[in-house]
Scaffold this motif. Structure first.
Motif, PDB file in Angstrom:
ATOM      1  N   LEU A  76      11.193   1.893 -12.279  1.00  0.00           N
ATOM      2  CA  LEU A  76      11.887   2.444 -11.110  1.00  0.00           C
ATOM      3  C   LEU A  76      13.125   3.239 -11.533  1.00  0.00           C
ATOM      4  CD1 LEU A  76      11.631  -0.623  -8.703  1.00  0.00           C
ATOM      5  CD2 LEU A  76      10.211   1.451  -8.718  1.00  0.00           C
ATOM      6  N   PHE A  77      13.804   2.772 -12.586  1.00  0.00           N
ATOM      7  CA  PHE A  77      14.954   3.514 -13.117  1.00  0.00           C
ATOM      8  C   PHE A  77      14.522   4.889 -13.623  1.00  0.00           C
ATOM      9  CE2 PHE A  77      17.432   4.674 -16.937  1.00  0.00           C
ATOM     10  CZ  PHE A  77      18.681   4.846 -16.360  1.00  0.00           C
ATOM     11  N   ILE A  97       0.838  -1.206   0.000  1.00  0.00           N
ATOM     12  CA  ILE A  97       0.000   0.000   0.000  1.00  0.00           C
ATOM     13  C   ILE A  97       0.868   1.249   0.000  1.00  0.00           C
ATOM     14  CG2 ILE A  97      -1.640   1.353   1.377  1.00  0.00           C
ATOM     15  CD1 ILE A  97      -2.791  -1.389   2.324  1.00  0.00           C
ATOM     16  N   SER A  98       1.910   1.260   0.826  1.00  0.00           N
ATOM     17  CA  SER A  98       2.789   2.436   0.916  1.00  0.00           C
ATOM     18  C   SER A  98       3.552   2.660  -0.381  1.00  0.00           C
ATOM     19  CB  SER A  98       3.769   2.262   2.078  1.00  0.00           C
ATOM     20  OG  SER A  98       3.087   2.142   3.308  1.00  0.00           O
ATOM     21  N   THR A  99       3.989   1.574  -1.022  1.00  0.00           N
ATOM     22  CA  THR A  99       4.690   1.706  -2.300  1.00  0.00           C
ATOM     23  C   THR A  99       3.805   2.370  -3.343  1.00  0.00           C
ATOM     24  OG1 THR A  99       6.030  -0.272  -1.886  1.00  0.00           O
ATOM     25  CG2 THR A  99       5.828   0.443  -4.165  1.00  0.00           C
ATOM     26  N   VAL A 100       2.593   1.851  -3.498  1.00  0.00           N
ATOM     27  CA  VAL A 100       1.665   2.406  -4.492  1.00  0.00           C
ATOM     28  C   VAL A 100       1.361   3.869  -4.181  1.00  0.00           C
ATOM     29  CG1 VAL A 100      -0.662   2.242  -5.436  1.00  0.00           C
ATOM     30  CG2 VAL A 100       0.661   0.159  -5.030  1.00  0.00           C
ATOM     31  N   CYS A 160       9.135  -0.023  -1.794  1.00  0.00           N
ATOM     32  CA  CYS A 160       9.199  -1.025  -2.867  1.00  0.00           C
ATOM     33  C   CYS A 160      10.289  -2.052  -2.574  1.00  0.00           C
ATOM     34  CB  CYS A 160       9.458  -0.340  -4.210  1.00  0.00           C
ATOM     35  SG  CYS A 160       9.349  -1.441  -5.636  1.00  0.00           S
ATOM     36  N   TYR A 161      11.414  -1.593  -2.053  1.00  0.00           N
ATOM     37  CA  TYR A 161      12.488  -2.514  -1.655  1.00  0.00           C
ATOM     38  C   TYR A 161      11.991  -3.474  -0.572  1.00  0.00           C
ATOM     39  CZ  TYR A 161      16.719  -4.117   0.710  1.00  0.00           C
ATOM     40  OH  TYR A 161      17.679  -4.896   1.306  1.00  0.00           O
ATOM     41  N   GLN A 212      11.715  -7.665  -0.368  1.00  0.00           N
ATOM     42  CA  GLN A 212      12.223  -8.470   0.736  1.00  0.00           C
ATOM     43  C   GLN A 212      11.143  -9.412   1.269  1.00  0.00           C
ATOM     44  OE1 GLN A 212      15.580  -8.451   1.761  1.00  0.00           O
ATOM     45  NE2 GLN A 212      15.608  -7.307  -0.158  1.00  0.00           N
ATOM     46  N   LYS A 213       9.920  -8.942   1.338  1.00  0.00           N
ATOM     47  CA  LYS A 213       8.818  -9.760   1.834  1.00  0.00           C
ATOM     48  C   LYS A 213       8.429 -10.864   0.861  1.00  0.00           C
ATOM     49  CE  LYS A 213       7.648  -8.097   5.884  1.00  0.00           C
ATOM     50  NZ  LYS A 213       7.563  -8.975   7.090  1.00  0.00           N
ATOM     51  N   GLU A 214       8.618 -10.604  -0.446  1.00  0.00           N
ATOM     52  CA  GLU A 214       8.134 -11.541  -1.466  1.00  0.00           C
ATOM     53  C   GLU A 214       9.223 -12.486  -1.979  1.00  0.00           C
ATOM     54  OE1 GLU A 214       5.254 -12.213  -2.171  1.00  0.00           O
ATOM     55  OE2 GLU A 214       3.909 -10.494  -2.357  1.00  0.00           O
ATOM     56  N   LYS A 215      10.335 -12.576  -1.272  1.00  0.00           N
ATOM     57  CA  LYS A 215      11.371 -13.513  -1.703  1.00  0.00           C
ATOM     58  C   LYS A 215      10.801 -14.932  -1.756  1.00  0.00           C
ATOM     59  CE  LYS A 215      15.602 -11.141  -0.292  1.00  0.00           C
ATOM     60  NZ  LYS A 215      16.789 -11.170   0.608  1.00  0.00           N
TER      61      LYS A 215
END
Length: 393
Positions: A272-273, A205-208, A374-375, A379-382
């Motif tokens: 992201l770039f 949510i925070s990323t979006v 996003c980072y 990490q959560k979705e590894k």
């Protein structure tokens, strides 16, 4: 016709802000408003939208999407009537408040209807198309709003919103699918705890939110920057703002092609770039104290391109971060984006000094947070089975 109805509602959601912002200078003159007061017509709308979204998300999960959307569109129509016939500033604010309350229904739940029907992969394709619809609305709204203001003054733009709201309401009644009540979802703000306790959902949510905030924030503050302080005419303002949104729209609609050709992960990192390139370009404008409308617009086009892939790829995954909570997650994304945008607009209205400096600084800070969140998602979705995270383990 269901998807076309959602298409129309997305266009209304995209135009609801941009259509009337070219009227800001005239509103300042007619109602004798300061920059802070004219920005409040956006702020009160966004805060109302935000707070109502939390209720709408829970109501949509409990009583079904269609009924809540139709109630929202009815309230939006009443608010539009208040704006059209506003004899005083406080009536205009009341109308904007009601518009914010009403638009939360279609803004939060129309995409959830699609999420209820289609798989995640199909949603990512449709997300690009619907983001393109919003962007097209944003592209043409300032252009249309500029010429409507020239011909019919500030009230004309609210008449256009009134007509769009009525069309959306009628089509919603006729074509949106009826959804069943889910009595297992009680109508209580406590129901959001299951989402708020999920760190993965909060990172999504925070990323979006933080990746979207800079664009929406700039849309809200740009009329004063461009027309009041950079000397851009009303007609040229529509061109500048429309070109940014058109850039977003074209790339968003074609994003499904690029994702299919190059893969989700490559497209995400390209986006992201581009966000980083925008931050560097903006920093250069700030250091050089450059306040040129064309240079600022070109930089904003980098951002418009950059946020497309992260949003189109991650938002459908965000809705699945917690089982059986799509409406609540959508509401938190909508409300979070709007309240943070409103806060930034009011801060900018307070510290605004007639230059790009405070605007660019706020956008850079928001994007730094967006990249950090996003980072954390990665990490959560590894080890996740989703293609975008396939190489992250």
């Amino acid at each position: 016709m269901c998807f076309f109805t959602i298409f129309i509602m997305y266009a209304l959601c995209g135009a609801e802000i941009d259509l009337f912002v070219p009227s800001f200078p005239e509103l300042q003159q007619v109602f004798h408003l300061s920059p802070f007061m004219v920005e409040l017509t956006l702020g009160v709308n966004l805060v109302a939208h935000c707070l109502t979204s939390l209720v709408v998300g829970s109501l949509g999960d409990r009583f079904g999407r269609k009924a809540i959307i139709l109630i929202g569109l009815s309230i939006f129509t009443i608010g539009s009537l208040c704006c059209v016939y506003a004899p005083a500033y406080w009536i205009l604010l009341l109308g904007r408040l009601l518009q914010g309350i009403g638009i939360s229904g279609p803004a939060v739940l129309s995409y959830v209807i699609i999420a209820d029907i289609y798989s995640v992969d199909k949603q990512q394709q449709l997300m690009g198309f619907l983001n393109g619809v919003i962007a097209f609305a944003m592209a043409f709204a300032p252009v249309i709003g500029s010429y409507v203001s020239l011909s019919f003054h500030w009230q004309g733009n609210f008449v256009v919103l009134l007509i769009m709201g009525l069309i959306s309401l009628i089509m919603g009644i006729l074509f949106l699918p009826a959804s069943k009540n889910n009595k297992s979802n009680s109508f209580s703000m406590r129901e959001y705890q299951v989402v708020l306790r999920s760190s993965k959902a909060l990172y999504y949510i925070s990323t979006v939110c933080f990746l979207l905030i800079p664009y929406w924030f700039f849309v809200g503050i740009s009329p004063i920057l461009y027309m009041e302080d950079l000397g851009v005419s009303l007609e040229m303002f529509g061109f500048y703002q429309g070109s940014m949104a058109m850039c977003f729209s074209v790339f968003s609609i074609s994003s499904s092609y690029f994702i299919k050709k190059f893969g989700q992960r490559n497209c995400l990192f390209f986006g992201l770039f581009m966000v980083v390139i925008f931050m560097l370009a903006t920093f250069a404008l700030l250091v050089g104290k450059i306040n040129d409308a064309l240079a600022i617009t070109l930089a904003m086009q980098l951002l418009a391109i950059g946020v497309i892939f992260p949003i189109n790829i991650l938002y459908p995954l965000c809705l699945d971060a917690v089982p059986d909570a799509k409406g609540k997650i959508s509401a938190l994304v909508t409300s979070g984006r709007l309240v943070l945008t409103a806060i930034n607009l009011q801060i900018a209205g307070y510290i605004y000094n007639g230059t790009f400096m405070p605007i660019g600084t706020i956008m850079i800070l928001a994007l730094i947070l967006g990249l950090w969140f996003c980072y954390q998602v990665f990490q959560k979705e590894k080890g996740s089975p989703y293609p975008v995270f396939a190489s992250a383990s």
